[in-house]
Design a protein around this motif. Structure first.
Motif, short mmCIF file in Angstrom:
data_model
loop_
_atom_site.label_atom_id
_atom_site.label_comp_id
_atom_site.label_asym_id
_atom_site.label_seq_id
_atom_site.Cartn_x
_atom_site.Cartn_y
_atom_site.Cartn_z
N ASP A 846 1.00 -1.31 0.02
CA ASP A 846 0.03 -0.10 -0.08
C ASP A 846 0.90 1.21 0.02
O ASP A 846 1.73 1.25 0.84
N THR A 848 0.62 5.28 0.31
CA THR A 848 -0.24 6.16 0.89
C THR A 848 0.53 7.69 1.07
O THR A 848 1.69 7.81 1.37
N THR A 853 -4.80 6.27 -1.19
CA THR A 853 -3.86 4.99 -1.04
C THR A 853 -4.02 4.38 -2.19
O THR A 853 -5.16 4.14 -2.72
N THR A 855 -3.05 0.41 -4.17
CA THR A 855 -2.55 -0.78 -3.72
C THR A 855 -2.07 -1.64 -4.96
O THR A 855 -2.44 -1.48 -5.77
#
Length: 1425
Positions: A846, A848, A853, A855
Motif C-alpha cells: 500500500d 499512501t 492510497t 494498492t
C-alpha cells in the motif's frame, strides 16, 4: 383454517416446512378432455397453496377450478384447450418455509374435430398451401417420422437484445436435431440450443443479437423413418414490421369478408332452428354441428324456394388442412348454406373425386358437408376442394391433406419429393413473374421521380447561378473603382517619394560638403603654421550667434573628437603657441557643429508642418489618418529624416493623400459600416493569468465598441475587467486573474450610423491538475520459487510524501524473521529469505500519501523440492472394451448417444519412429476417422502408461488430426509412444518409437579425466539434491538487462537460473568472449539460484557483450546483455545535486538545445463541410516542434473542451495533429480550435465545421385520401394470438384490506429467546397491498434480528432473539388504494440479573477479611523491626 399454529408461538421445533407426499405428475391430453392436476402435501402450520402457470398466478383464474380435500389439492381444467399447454407449479408456503412441485401439461389436438369442442387456431405464416390454419396432427403412438407440432416463427432483429426460436417436434424413436443458418450448419458460439426429449420442445437462444445474425434459421429433425424441417427468418426491423403488417392485413380482410357476408345474407329457417336449439351460428366460431338432419331443413328450404326468395351458397365454415400419420382417419367438413339448397361436389387435385370402396364416404346433411377417408394412405395426400352450386351462384373451399408415412420407401419418397419440387418451382416462377412486374413498375416510378427531382435541382441551380453572376458583376465594378482610387493614390505617393528622395540627396550632398570642410580643418590643425588659420575670413564669427545649449546624445556617436600625437617643438615658445592655437580651433569647431544641427532641425520642422497640414485620406480599408510625426523631446536629425518618409497603413497601403483624393472619397459615401481590421482571437490561458483581447475597426463615422458575454451581458470597465478604446477604432479588453467562471464565448460589437458588425471569440481557462494519490511506476509480479530460495519484491511509486506498508494475506509485515523491508524515498523492497511453504500467499503493498492510497498485489508460490520417485503417483488412463452383450442389455433410453457413432475408429497411415538429439523437438502426427463422432476419445501412452502432463508436452485433436509435440526432448522421453482411439463401437491403436541421444556421457567422461572449464567456476550454494530426485538442463528464468551508463558508475548484472540443487552446476562470466576472473573489480556470486556480477567502478574498456554461461553434466545454457559506457558529461549548469543517467542527460541536452521550441502551426486548420448525415469529418494541421515531450494538444468546440466519445478520434504524431468525427451529427456544427502549449508558449488554430440537416420526421400525409380508409380498417382489426382476459385484480385494488386473523394477546418471553408474530389479511391476491410494522408507534428498524414476511395474505414477523428494549406494542398496518387496517400485539421481554452484588457465602467472606488483616499485621511488624 390453514394456520393452526397459535399466534405468537416461539418454539421453532413445532414448525414443519411443507412436504409433498405425492408431487404433481406430467399429463398428456386431447382438446376437450377434463384434466385434474393433483398433489398431496403436509406441513405445520397448514400451508397456503398458490397455483402458477408458466410463472403466472392462476389461483383466481375463472377457467380453472381449485379444490382442497384434506391433504389433497387439485387444479381442475374442465375442457382443456391447446392454450392450456405449459408448465404448472403448486407452491406451498407456511412460516417454516416454501416448497413447490412442477409438472408439464401437453394438450395435443385430435386428427378430426371433436363434437362440441373448440379447436385452437394456430396461424401458419410460413406455409403457402394453407388459406387458413391447419389443425395439428395427432400425436403418434407408434413408430413414425418426425412431425412438427409447432413451427418456427419469424423474429425481429434487435441488436443488443436476445431472441428465442422455439418449435416442437415429435417422432418415434426420438429424432436427432440439427440447426442450420442459411442452409449451413450453425456456427455461433453465442447460441444456446435446448431440446427436451420428453415434451419435444426445441429452442435456440441467442442472448445478444448482432447485425450479422440476420438470416434464415432452419431446424432439421431426423430419425430412421424420415426427416422433417421447419424454418424461420431473423428479419431486420423494417422487414419484420412489413411482414407482420401484411399478415395482419390479410387476417383482417378475411374476417371482414366473413362479417360482411353474414350481414348481407337473410336469416334462414335452418339458422333460426339451430339458434332455438342452442347452437352457436357465429361465423367466427369453429364449432361443428352434428345434430341437424336433412329432414328438418329440407321442407322449409323448398318453401322458401317456392316463394322465389333465395341466395347463392355461402360457406360459413371453410375446409381446414390436415397433417396425418399414415393409417389414421381424415375428415374434411364445411358448413354450407344457401337457398335453394346447393348441390355439393368434391374434387381431388383439381379433378372430380371418385368414391373408391367403403373407406371413402361423402355426406351433406343439413348445412354440413363431410368427406371421411378411413385409414388414409400416402397416395391420398393432396388438395381437396368442395364445390357448392345452385341457380344463384357457385362457391368453393379448398384444403390440403399431408400424410406422413410410417416407413417411406426410397422410390415413393423420391416421387413425392419430385412432385413437391415441381410444384414449388411452378409457384416460384409465378412469384418471380409477379415480383419482376412489380420491380419494373417501381423502377419506372423511381426513374420518373428522379427526373422530376433532377429538373427541380437544375432549376434551383440556374437561379443560384444567375444570382451569383449578378453578385460577381457588382463586386467586379466595385473592385475596378477601388483599383482606380489605389492607382491615383500610388501616383501621388510616387511623386511625394520622388520629392523626398531629392531632398535626401540634397541633404546628403550638404553632409559631404561639411565633412570635407571638417577634414580640411583637421589638416590645418596638424600644420605648424597656425597663423594661417587665424587669418582666415571671419566666416566662423557668425556661428557665435547660434544658441544651442545641449548637444544631443547621437552626436557623440556620430562624431568622435580625434586624438593627435604631439609634435615636439624646437623650442618651448613654439610649443606654447601651438597649444593655444589648438584650443582656439576647438571652439570654432563647436560653433560649426551647432550651426549644422540647427539647419537640420529647421528642415525637419518644415517637413512636420507640411504633414500636419495634410487632410485625412479615404481608402478601401476605411478611414486612416496620417501617422508621420517628428520626435520633439530628444529626436535627432537622422531620426527625423526617417520619420519624414511616407508612412504605410496596416494593410500595406500609403498613409498620406492629397486634398483632392479626400474630396473624391467623401463624395462617394457619407457613412460606411464598421469593418474589423483586427479580430479578437480566442485564447486558452491558465488560471490566475491576465488575458488581453485586442481589436481594431474602421468606419465612417468612427464606430463605438461594446464588449459582451455569450448571454448578452454588457461588460463594464471595473473590477477584474478593464476596457481601453482608442480614437482610431482600436480597443482592448483586459481580464485579470482569470478563473473557471470566466471561460465563456465573448462578443465584440462595433456600431455607427452605417450599421453594426460583431466578432466572436472564446476564452478557455486551463485548470491546474489537482494532486493525486500515489501511482505505481515500478511493479512487482507474481512469482514461483522453491523452498530455501530467496526473492525480492520491488515497487516504486510516484507522488508527494509517499509511505509504504506491506501485507501478506491481509496481515501486516515488518522486518524480522524471513522478512526484511527496505524503503528509500519513493521505492521499497521486500526481501523474503530462505522461503518456506508458509511464506507462500498473496502479498500487497500500500502506497499512501495525504491524497489517498494505491494498492499493488501479487502472489508468491513456494513449491517443495521433493518430487515423486515412482510412477505410482501418476494419473493413469484405463481403457476398457465395451462388451457388446452388456451393451445390448442396456435399456433403449440410455443408448440415445450411440446413434451418433457411425463406425469404429481407425487410423490412416502410421506414426513415424524418430531418433533425436537431446534438446530437439519431437512431433508425432496421424489422421483418424470418423471426424464428427462426439463419442470418440483420443489418448497417448508412453511405454504402456499415460503421459504425465508437462509444459514441454502438448497434444492436439481436431479436424481429424491427432498430434503430440515434445519441445525440448530429454533422455527420459525415449520409448514407445502409442495413440489409442476409442468410441462405443470399438478402438484402434498405432505405436512408434522415439530414441534420444543425450550429452551426459560425454560430460561425465570429461569430468572423470580431469578436464575442467577454463577460468573461474564456482558451485551453487543451494541445498544438495536428495537421492532419487531428477535433475535437468541449466535454464535461465530471467534475462540480463542491457544498460547505458557513464564512466565511474557501477554495473550490476543479475539473473535467475535452475536447477539450484545441482552440486555440479558451474557459472562463468565472459566479456566480449573473454572470461572474467573473480576479483575486486569483477565480483561474481552464485547463491540460491541467483547469479550476479558487480563492477563497482567502470571505464570505457568495460563496454561490450556480457555473457553468463551455466554448465552441468546434462548440458549448458547462456544469457547475454550489452553494456555501453559513455564518457562523463558536465551538466552542473542544468542540474544540481542529482544522479543523472544517460536518458536524463539526453533529455536535458535536447531541452536546452538552440532550436526553437515555441509551438507553431506550419499549416492551419481548414474549414470542413460534411455533405452526408452521419458521415466523416476531419480536421488536420502540421505543427512544430515535433519531438517535444512536454507539448500538449487540446481541442475545443465553440470554446468548450470536447467530450469523451468513441466517435471522436484525436491523433498526434510526427508533427501532425488531426481530429476525426465519425459519424457526424448535425449538432456537431461549430468552430473547432486546436490549442498547442508547452513551457515556451502556446499557439492555436480554428476552423468551422458545417453539416447537413435533414428532417427525419415526415409529418405531412402523403396520401390524404387513404387516411379514412386506414381508420376504417383499423376499427375492424382483429387480435392475433390468444384472446386476452381482463383481470382487474392484477392491476387495481378491489376492496379495502381487512384482517381474517388479527394479532391478539400478550406475549411474554425471556431475554435472548425467539419471538414469532403472524396474521392473515384479505384480499390475499391484491397486488397493491403493502404491510408495515411499528414498534411503540415508530417504524420497525432494519436489523438482522427482524425477519418480516408477506406472501399471499400471510404476514409474519420473527425476532431471532429478543432484548429487554424490544418490549412494547407492535402494530401491523396493511394498506392499499382503498384503505388500511391495523392490528396490535404486546410483547414483554423479561431479564435476568447478571451482576450478583450480595455474597453467597458471608462466613467465607469474614474469614478472608480476618486472614488479610493478619497478613497485613505481620508485614507491618517486620517493617518496624
Amino acid at each position: 383454517m390453514p394456520f393452526k399454529q397459535p399466534l405468537g408461538e416461539r418454539d421453532a421445533a413445532n414448525r414443519v416446512a411443507p412436504t409433498f407426499i405425492r408431487p404433481l405428475a406430467d399429463k398428456r391430453a386431447v382438446v376437450g378432455e377434463t384434466i385434474i392436476l393433483e398433489c398431496q402435501l403436509e406441513g405445520h402450520p397448514d400451508p397456503a397453496i398458490k397455483w402458477l402457470k408458466d410463472g403466472h398466478n392462476v389461483s383466481m383464474c375463472p377457467d380453472y377450478r381449485i379444490e382442497e380435500d384434506g391433504l389433497k389439492h387439485r387444479l381442475v381444467i374442465p375442457q382443456v384447450q391447446a392454450a392450456d399447454s405449459g408448465r404448472f407449479t403448486a407452491q406451498a408456503s407456511n412460516s417454516a418455509g416454501t416448497k413447490q412441485s412442477t409438472c408439464i401439461l401437453i394438450c395435443a389436438p385430435a386428427p378430426t374435430p371433436v363434437p362440441g369442442a373448440k379447436s385452437a387456431v394456430a396461424n401458419n405464416f410460413n406455409n403457402p398451401f394453407y388459406s387458413s390454419s391447419p389443425a395439428p396432427p395427432q400425436t403418434p403412438v407408434g413408430p413414425s417420422a418426425p412431425i412438427f407440432l409447432k413451427e418456427l416463427r419469424h423474429q425481429p432483429l434487435k441488436p443488443g437484445a436476445g431472441v428465442t426460436f422455439e418449435g416442437r417436434v415429435i417422432a418415434v424413436p426420438p429424432p436427432n436435431i440439427e440447426w442450420m443458418k442459411n442452409g449451413k450448419p450453425l456456427q455461433n458460439y453465442r447460441a444456446k440450443i435446448e431440446h427436451d426429449a420428453k415434451t419435444g420442445i426445441i429452442s435456440l437462444i441467442i442472448p445478444q443479437m448482432f447485425n450479422d445474425d440476420a438470416g434464415e434459421y432452419t431446424i432439421k429433425a431426423t430419425n430412421v423413418h424420415g426427416e422433417a424441417m421447419s424454418g424461420a427468418q431473423l428479419l431486420p426491423r423494417e422487414q419484420y414490421d412489413r411482414w407482420f403488417a401484411n399478415e395482419q392485413t390479410r387476417l383482417t380482410k378475411d374476417r371482414k369478408q366473413g362479417l360482411l357476408s353474414q350481414t348481407l345474407r337473410p336469416s334462414s329457417v335452418a339458422q333460426k332452428q339451430m339458434q332455438k336449439q342452442g347452437y352457436d351460428t357465429d361465423q367466427g366460431s369453429v364449432d361443428m354441428h352434428w345434430t341437424i338432419s336433412e329432414s328438418e331443413t329440407e321442407p322449409e328450404l323448398s318453401a322458401l324456394d317456392a316463394r322465389g326468395v333465395g341466395t347463392k351458397p355461402i360457406i360459413r365454415t371453410p375446409l381446414r388442412g390436415l397433417r396425418l400419420t399414415e393409417g389414421t382417419d381424415a375428415i374434411l367438413q364445411a358448413n354450407i348454406v344457401g337457398n335453394p339448397k346447393p348441390r355439393i361436389q368434391w374434387h381431388f387435385n383439381g379433378r372430380p373425386l371418385q368414391v373408391s370402396g367403403p373407406r371413402m364416404q361423402m355426406t351433406y346433411k343439413g348445412s354440413m358437408a363431410v368427406l371421411k377417408i378411413s385409414m388414409v394412405t400416402i397416395d391420398e395426400a393432396g388438395d381437396y376442394t368442395v364445390v357448392s352450386e345452385n341457380r344463384f351462384g357457385k362457391v368453393e373451399s379448398s384444403a390440403r391433406i399431408e400424410v406422413y408415412p410410417l416407413s417411406v420407401p426410397d422410390e415413393r419418397r423420391k416421387e413425392n419429393q419430385l412432385r413437391e419440387q415441381q410444384e414449388r418451382d411452378r409457384q416460384q416462377q409465378q412469384q418471380a413473374l409477379v415480383e419482376a412486374s412489380l420491380a419494373q413498375q417501381r423502377q419506372r416510378d423511381a426513374e420518373n421521380r428522379r427526373i422530376r427531382e433532377e429538373q427541380d435541382r437544375l432549376r434551383v441551380l440556374f437561379e443560384r447561378e444567375k444570382a451569383e453572376r449578378e453578385r460577381l458583376e457588382q463586386e467586379r465594378r466595385q473592385l475596378e473603382h477601388e483599383k482606380r482610387l489605389r492607382q491615383q493614390q500610388q501616383q501621388e505617393l510616387f511623386e511625394r517619394e520622388k520629392a523626398e528622395k531629392e531632398e535626401r540627396a540634397r541633404l546628403e550632398e550638404e553632409r559631404h560638403r561639411l565633412e570635407h570642410e571638417k577634414r580640411l580643418r583637421q589638416q590645418q590643425q596638424t600644420q605648424p603654421y597656425h597663423l594661417q588659420y587665424q587669418q582666415a575670413p571671419p566666416a566662423h564669427q557668425t556661428w557665435q550667434d547660434f544658441d544651442l545649449v545641449h548637444r544631443p546624445q547621437y552626436a557623440s556617436d556620430e562624431y568622435q573628437e580625434p586624438h593627435y600625437a604631439q609634435i615636439r617643438p624646437q623650442h618651448q615658445q613654439q610649443q606654447q603657441q601651438f597649444h593655444q592655437q589648438q584650443r582656439q580651433e576647438v571652439s570654432h569647431q563647436n560653433l560649426y557643429e551647432q550651426h549644422r544641427r540647427q539647419q537640420q532641425l529647421n528642415r525637419v520642422s518644415l517637413i512636420w508642418r507640411d504633414k500636419q497640414q495634410q487632410p485625412t485620406q479615404v481608402t478601401n480599408g476605411g478611414v486612416k489618418a496620417a501617422n508621420g510625426s517628428a520626435k520633439t523631446a530628444n529626436g535627432s536629425a537622422n531620426g527625423s529624416a526617417k520619420n519624414g518618409s511616407a508612412v504605410h497603413a496596416a494593410n500595406g497601403g500609403p498613409s498620406s493623400q492629397t486634398a483632392r483624393g479626400h474630396e473624391h472619397g467623401a463624395a462617394l459615401v457619407n457613412a460606411r459600416p464598421p469593418q474589423f481590421l483586427v479580430h479578437p482571437q480566442s485564447v486558452a490561458a491558465k488560471a490566475f493569468e491576465t488575458v488581453t483581447f485586442s481589436a481594431k475597426v474602421v468606419g465612417t463615422p468612427t464606430p463605438t465598441l461594446t464588449w459582451q458575454k455569450s448571454d448578452g451581458t454588457v461588460i463594464q470597465s471595473g473590477g477584474k475587467y478593464k476596457i481601453e478604446n482608442g480614437p482610431d477604432g482600436s480597443g482592448r479588453l483586459i481580464i485579470e486573474k482569470v478563473d473557471a467562471h470566466d471561460a465563456d464565448m465573448y462578443m465584440l460589437v462595433a456600431r455607427n450610423d452605417g450599421g453594426s458588425f460583431q466578432s466572436r471569440f472564446s476564452l478557455n481557462v486551463l485548470q491546474a491538475k489537482s494532486p493525486e494519490a500515489p501511482e505505481f511506476t515500478g511493479k512487482f509480479q507474481s512469482t514461483t520459487l522453491y523452498d530455501g530460495d530467496s526473492v525480492k519484491l520491488y515497487c516504486k511509486a510516484a507522488g508527494e510524501g509517499v509511505s509504504f506498508k506491506w501485507f501478506k494475506d491481509n496481515e501486516p509485515i515488518s522486518s524480522g524473521g524471513n522478512y526484511a523491508v527496505d524503503s528509500k524515498g519513493n521505492e521499497t523492497t521486500l526481501h523474503i529469505n530462505n522461503a518456506t511453504l508458509k511464506e507462500g500467499g498473496w502479498y500487497r503493498c500500500d502506497a499512501t500519501n495525504k491524497h489517498g492510497t494505491t494498492t499493488l498485489k501479487g502472489r508468491v508460490v513456494v513449491n517443495s523440492r521433493q518430487k515423486f520417485t515412482g510412477p505410482a503417483h501418476r494419473e493413469m488412463i484405463t481403457l476398457r472394451k465395451v462388451d457388446k452383450v452388456e451393451r445390448s442389455r442396456t435399456p433403449v433410453n440410455q443408448l440415445q448417444d450411440v446413434s451418433a457413432s457411425k463406425s469404429a475408429p481407425k487410423f490412416e497411415g502410421s506414426l513415424q519412429s524418430q531418433q533425436l538429439i537431446e534438446g530437439q523437438s519431437a512431433r508425432l502426427e496421424i489422421k483418424y476417422t470418423p471426424v464428427d463422432d462426439p463419442n470418440l476419445r483420443i489418448a497417448w501412452l508412453l511405454n504402456g502408461k499415460a503421459i504425465l502432463a508437462s509444459s514441454r508436452i502438448a497434444t492436439l485433436t481436431d479436424f481429424g488430426i491427432a498430434a503430440l509435440e515434445i519441445n525440448p526432448v530429454t533422455v527420459f522421453d525415449q520409448g514407445e509412444y502409442t495413440i489409442v482411439a476409442v468410441n462405443p463401437l470399438g478402438e484402434a491403436r498405432v505405436a512408434a518409437n522415439i530414441a534420444v541421444v543425450g550429452h551426459g556421457t560425454f560430460i561425465q567422461q570429461q569430468g572423470q579425466s580431469g578436464t575442467q572449464f577454463g577460468g573461474t567456476s564456482y558451485q551453487s550454494k543451494g541445498a544438495q539434491a536428495p537421492a532419487g530426485v531428477q535433475l535437468d538442463l541449466p535454464n535461465f528464468h530471467s534475462d540480463l538487462r542491457s544498460q547505458e551508463i557513464f564512466e565511474g558508475q557501477p554495473i550490476h548484472l543479475e539473473t535467475k537460473l535452475t536447477p539450484i540443487n545441482d552440486p555440479n552446476l558451474k557459472v562463468v562470466w565472459l566479456l566480449n568472449g573473454k572470461e572474467l576472473v573473480n576479483n575486486d573489480k569483477y565480483r561474481q556470486h552464485l547463491s540460491h539460484g541467483f547469479a550476479t556480477l558487480d563492477v563497482p567502478q567502470t571505464s570505457k574498456d568495460d563496454s561490450g557483450y556480457y555473457s553468463c554461461r551455466a554448465f552441468n553434466q546434462l548440458g549448458e545454457a547462456e544469457n547475454q546483455a550489452t553494456i555501453i559506457v559513455h564518457p562523463k558529461v558536465e551538466l552542473h549548469q542544468f542540474e544540481q545535486n542529482r544522479q543523472l543517467d544517460v536518458d536524463d542527460v539526453r533529455e536535458i541536452q535536447f531541452s536546452h538545445s538552440a532550436q526553437d521550441l515555441t509551438p507553431k502551426f506550419l499549416s492551419q486548420l481548414k474549414p470542413f463541410h460534411c455533405e452526408q448525415e452521419l458521415g466523416r469529418s476531419i480536421f488536420e494541421a502540421r505543427i512544430q516542434p515535433i519531438n517535444d515531450p512536454s507539448l500538449r494538444v487540446s481541442w475545443l468546440k465553440d470554446g468548450q473542451p470536447l467530450p469523451n466519445a468513441n466517435r471522436i478520434q484525436i491523433f498526434q504524431n510526427f508533427g501532425v495533429v488531426s481530429l476525426s468525427l465519425h459519424p457526424t451529427y448535425p449538432e456537431d456544427a461549430g468552430v473547432y480550435t486546436c490549442v498547442l502549449f508547452n513551457s515556451h508558449g502556446q499557439a492555436q488554430s480554428s476552423a468551422e465545421l458545417t453539416t447537413v440537416w435533414i428532417d427525419t420526421l415526415q409529418l405531412d400525409s402523403k396520401h390524404a385520401d387513404s387516411l379514412p380508409i386506414i381508420g376504417y380498417l383499423d376499427s375492424h382489426q382483429i387480435h392475433i394470438g390468444p384472446q386476452s382476459v381482463d383481470r382487474p385484480e392484477e392491476f387495481n385494488s378491489l376492496e379495502a384490506p381487512k384482517f381474517a386473523r388479527e394479532l391478539t394477546g400478550k406475549i411474554e418471553v425471556m431475554e435472548n429467546e425467539p419471538v414469532h408474530f403472524e396474521a392473515r389479511i384479505q384480499p390475499a391476491n391484491d397486488v397493491k397491498m403493502t404491510v408495515e410494522w411499528y414498534h411503540n408507534g415508530n417504524p420497525l428498524p432494519a436489523a438482522h434480528r427482524f425477519r418480516p414476511m408477506f406472501d399471499f395474505g400471510y404476514v409474519a414477523l420473527d425476532l431471532l432473539y429478543a432484548y429487554p428494549q424490544d418490549s412494547g406494542t407492535y402494530t401491523l398496518v396493511a394498506r392499499n388504494e382503498l384503505g388500511e387496517a391495523r392490528s396490535n400485539v404486546e410483547l414483554v421481554v423479561g431479564t435476568e440479573k447478571t451482576l450478583y452484588l450480595e455474597p453467597h457465602h458471608p462466613e467465607g467472606l469474614e474469614r478472608i477479611k480476618v486472614s488479610n488483616n493478619q497478613i497485613l499485621y505481620v508485614k507491618l511488624k517486620k517493617k518496624g523491626n
